[in-house]
Design a protein around this motif. Structure first.
Motif, PDB file in Angstrom:
ATOM      1  N   GLN A  24     -22.191  -0.893  11.556  1.00 44.09           N
ATOM      2  CA  GLN A  24     -21.609  -2.190  11.178  1.00 44.09           C
ATOM      3  C   GLN A  24     -22.674  -3.274  11.115  1.00 44.09           C
ATOM      4  O   GLN A  24     -22.683  -4.110  10.204  1.00 44.09           O
ATOM      5  N   ARG A  25     -23.608  -3.255  12.047  1.00 41.41           N
ATOM      6  CA  ARG A  25     -24.691  -4.239  12.045  1.00 41.41           C
ATOM      7  C   ARG A  25     -25.663  -3.990  10.890  1.00 41.41           C
ATOM      8  O   ARG A  25     -26.179  -4.941  10.277  1.00 41.41           O
ATOM      9  N   LEU A  26     -25.924  -2.731  10.592  1.00 40.16           N
ATOM     10  CA  LEU A  26     -26.809  -2.392   9.476  1.00 40.16           C
ATOM     11  C   LEU A  26     -26.265  -2.946   8.165  1.00 40.16           C
ATOM     12  O   LEU A  26     -27.015  -3.469   7.329  1.00 40.16           O
ATOM     13  N   VAL A  27     -24.954  -2.820   7.966  1.00 40.04           N
ATOM     14  CA  VAL A  27     -24.330  -3.317   6.738  1.00 40.04           C
ATOM     15  C   VAL A  27     -24.551  -4.825   6.598  1.00 40.04           C
ATOM     16  O   VAL A  27     -24.836  -5.329   5.499  1.00 40.04           O
ATOM     17  N   GLN A  28     -24.441  -5.542   7.698  1.00 43.18           N
ATOM     18  CA  GLN A  28     -24.659  -6.992   7.640  1.00 43.18           C
ATOM     19  C   GLN A  28     -26.097  -7.315   7.244  1.00 43.18           C
ATOM     20  O   GLN A  28     -26.337  -8.239   6.453  1.00 43.18           O
ATOM     21  N   ARG A  29     -27.048  -6.565   7.776  1.00 40.35           N
ATOM     22  CA  ARG A  29     -28.458  -6.812   7.427  1.00 40.35           C
ATOM     23  C   ARG A  29     -28.756  -6.409   5.983  1.00 40.35           C
ATOM     24  O   ARG A  29     -29.429  -7.133   5.243  1.00 40.35           O
ATOM     25  N   GLU A  30     -28.248  -5.263   5.586  1.00 42.26           N
ATOM     26  CA  GLU A  30     -28.572  -4.731   4.270  1.00 42.26           C
ATOM     27  C   GLU A  30     -27.904  -5.517   3.147  1.00 42.26           C
ATOM     28  O   GLU A  30     -28.332  -5.445   1.997  1.00 42.26           O
TER      29      GLU A  30
END
Length: 272
Positions: free
Chosen positions: A170-176
């Motif tokens: 979920q955090r990766l999606v926000q960064r990407e």
């Protein structure tokens, strides 16, 4: 759920690559999706999502076939399938590796959906900045050691590791969303609730929590793979062209119900 997503994608893309660690499964699914009523040419592609060299080959194959249009990344393992290290490696590190492989292929209109889970949304533990810092660097050296140090020995429970891995997705999606967005692409995630799949039934056989969550679900039942695939198809479609960097729970309302119950309980305790 991956198979259900593939069935949806076969109607909206010209070439569909079915990526699976089990080559036999990919071939079987590919055969089931071939027909006069299908738009896509379907091609199986055996791959372990944690294999950097294999991901490079996947990237090359996509480039040979044309422009990257849509990606539904449903590969993952559940707590009963592996130990804590494998859960974090497949579910989070594998997702990050795939994202790195896809970024150079991203162009205007590319859309990616990663599978997360409602598990992190159910976690009552407080903020852990050190753990979150580790989650945000899953491809850095010593990731497993760093996350273990930050969380402690409890992460050796594969169920706890699963929560942290999916929180990392979920955090990766926000960064990407920023990196992909600058290239004209979009990245989102879906967080399925209790879904009637073989993996879900395997987990339910060992965890009473699953039955309890179904009881708490406002719709009063488990979800179906096609219902998750429908949400994924929307996020990958042009109808969602301004949706980027978010996670969508597909859970029948269970997270909303549980959070409402907590708030009501807190309000009652505050009443004079």
């Amino acid at each position: 759920m991956g198979t259900a997503c593939a069935a949806r994608l076969a109607d909206i893309v010209d070439v569909l690559l079915l990526v699976d660690k089990d080559d036999g499964s990919a071939v079987k699914t590919a055969k089931s999706l071939v027909g006069d009523d299908r738009r896509a040419k379907v091609e199986p592609f055996p791959l372990d999502v944690t294999d950097r060299e294999g991901l490079s080959c996947l990237s090359s194959r996509v480039s040979e076939l044309g422009t990257l249009r849509a990606v539904a990344h449903a590969a993952g393992i559940s707590p009963t399938m592996a130990d804590w290290r494998q859960v974090l490696t497949v579910d989070l590190v594998g997702t990050a590796l795939l994202s790195e492989a896809l970024l150079p292929l991203t162009t205007q209109g590319t859309a990616v959906v990663h599978f997360a889970s409602i598990a992190p949304l159910l976690d009552p533990s407080g903020a852990n900045p050190a753990a979150e810092a580790a989650l945000d660097d899953p491809l850095g050296a010593g990731f497993l050691e760093r996350i273990h140090e930050a969380v402690g020995s409890t992460i050796e429970d594969s169920g706890i590791a699963y929560i942290w891995a999916k929180r990392g997705v979920q955090r990766l999606v926000q960064r990407e969303a920023t990196r992909f967005g600058r290239l004209g692409g979009r990245v989102c995630s879906v967080s399925p609730g209790i879904i009637d799949t073989p993996m879900g039934r395997q987990e339910a056989a060992t965890r009473s929590t699953n039955d309890w969550l179904v009881e708490q679900t406002p719709l009063g039942r488990e979800g179906h793979a096609d219902e998750v695939a429908a949400a994924v198809a929307f996020l990958l479609s042009n109808e969602a062209s301004f949706v980027n960097g978010i996670d969508i729970p597909v859970d029948g309302g269970v997270i909303a119900a549980l959070r409402t119950a907590v708030r009501l309980g807190q309000d009652r305790r505050r009443d004079p």
